[in-house]
Design an enzyme around this catalytic site. Structure first.
Site, PDB file in Angstrom:
ATOM      1  N   ASP A 174     -60.477 -28.677 -67.626  1.00  0.00           N
ATOM      2  CA  ASP A 174     -61.220 -28.494 -66.384  1.00  0.00           C
ATOM      3  C   ASP A 174     -62.502 -27.744 -66.726  1.00  0.00           C
ATOM      4  OD1 ASP A 174     -62.197 -27.583 -63.885  1.00  0.00           O
ATOM      5  OD2 ASP A 174     -60.192 -27.553 -63.027  1.00  0.00           O
ATOM      6  N   HIS A 216     -61.655 -31.802 -63.405  1.00  0.00           N
ATOM      7  CA  HIS A 216     -61.497 -30.954 -62.227  1.00  0.00           C
ATOM      8  C   HIS A 216     -61.194 -31.732 -60.945  1.00  0.00           C
ATOM      9  CE1 HIS A 216     -61.879 -27.482 -59.677  1.00  0.00           C
ATOM     10  NE2 HIS A 216     -62.853 -28.036 -58.992  1.00  0.00           N
ATOM     11  N   PHE A 276     -65.972 -26.310 -52.901  1.00  0.00           N
ATOM     12  CA  PHE A 276     -67.294 -25.690 -52.757  1.00  0.00           C
ATOM     13  C   PHE A 276     -68.380 -26.682 -53.167  1.00  0.00           C
ATOM     14  CE2 PHE A 276     -70.653 -22.785 -54.480  1.00  0.00           C
ATOM     15  CZ  PHE A 276     -70.941 -22.119 -53.300  1.00  0.00           C
ATOM     16  N   SER A 281     -59.743 -27.196 -55.514  1.00  0.00           N
ATOM     17  CA  SER A 281     -60.690 -26.184 -55.971  1.00  0.00           C
ATOM     18  C   SER A 281     -60.799 -25.046 -54.950  1.00  0.00           C
ATOM     19  CB  SER A 281     -62.048 -26.841 -56.242  1.00  0.00           C
ATOM     20  OG  SER A 281     -62.887 -25.991 -56.966  1.00  0.00           O
ATOM     21  N   MET A 282     -61.999 -24.790 -54.386  1.00  0.00           N
ATOM     22  CA  MET A 282     -62.100 -23.766 -53.349  1.00  0.00           C
ATOM     23  C   MET A 282     -61.195 -24.103 -52.182  1.00  0.00           C
ATOM     24  SD  MET A 282     -65.356 -22.447 -51.059  1.00  0.00           S
ATOM     25  CE  MET A 282     -65.373 -23.858 -49.943  1.00  0.00           C
TER      26      MET A 282
END
Length: 262
Positions: free
Chosen positions: A199, A228, A29, A97-98
């Site tokens: 993270d 992250h 994202f 992530s996303m």
């Protein structure tokens, strides 16, 4: 920040019939393919076809992301997955992530799942912090944007991402996460789950949720030297090599079972 050439969609094509396979990578994202380019190049050097699409609403201005529906993200990735599956039969999907949530969404799709042989998920974002989950549905009508969430690396490596985060976009992310969480049991392919110990963007417990709820076999890879965006951080070589070995193993053609009556 101005986006570089590396932030655009990227593909390494290998049309040889002997190509080991194809890998579809999904960025996060507010991010771009730049965060996954080193991973894609590593896998391409092994002879794989690799595709890293630029998701709708990304790589331009955060205002474009504010008016992009989550269905546009899944539709763009599904179209790319169908193209790769049509030429390779079965493919692997990776996500950061996303992008991890989107990879899971593809594997949950009954039309695409038969063509997905494996997932590699890096710090998958399956839920916002509780306070954000409660606030965002209302906050999206009051505040246009908040600060950036990109570039969380221990090494200081640059991630090309928006300098503002559109709150309406976060609401679309929240809805995507909820939908993906409810169908995790539909994921039956092997999963490699890579999780950073520290993270500052996604709660590491999201990885635990994936491991607990998917139906397929799960392998875990702790990333102790990265934050992250591990694909650009200290653990990147470990991640890429482990992912390559995992994909070689789980996507290799299975030898036929000997006939007991033969």
């Amino acid at each position: 920040m101005p986006f570089s050439e590396s932030s655009r969609a990227w593909r390494a094509r290998h049309r040889s019939p002997d190509a080991p396979g194809a890998l579809l990578l999904c960025h996060g994202f507010t991010g771009t393919p730049q965060s996954l380019r080193p991973w894609g190049e590593h896998q391409a050097r092994r002879g794989w076809e690799v595709s890293i699409p630029l998701l709708p609403g990304h790589g331009t201005t955060w205002r474009d992301l504010a008016v992009t529906d989550r269905s546009a993200w899944t539709a763009a990735l599904a179209a790319e997955a169908r193209d790769l599956i049509s030429r390779h039969g079965r493919i692997a999907v990776g996500g950061l992530s996303m992008g991890g949530a989107l990879a899971l969404a593809l594997a949950e799709d009954p039309d695409l799942a038969p063509g997905i042989a494996a997932l590699v998920l890096v710090n998958p974002a399956l839920a916002l912090p509780r306070a954000q989950r409660l606030a965002v549905p209302v906050l999206q009508h009051v505040v246009a944007s908040v600060g950036a969430i990109g570039a969380d690396t221990r090494s200081g490596a640059l991630e090309e991402a928006y300098e503002r985060t559109p709150v309406r976009g976060v609401e679309q992310l929240r809805r995507l996460q909820r939908e993906v969480r409810h169908r995790l049991g539909d994921v039956r392919c092997p999963v490699l789950l890579a999780t950073s110990s520290v993270d500052h963007v996604v709660d590491p417990r999201c990885s635990d949720l994936v491991a607990e709820r998917v139906s397929g076999p799960v392998e875990r890879l702790p990333l102790r030297e990265s934050f992250h965006v591990a694909t650009l951080d200290h653990d990147a070589p470990l991640l890429f090599e482990t992912a390559s070995a995992f994909l070689d193993r789980v996507t290799a053609p299975q030898a036929p079972t000997p006939d007991a009556d033969a």
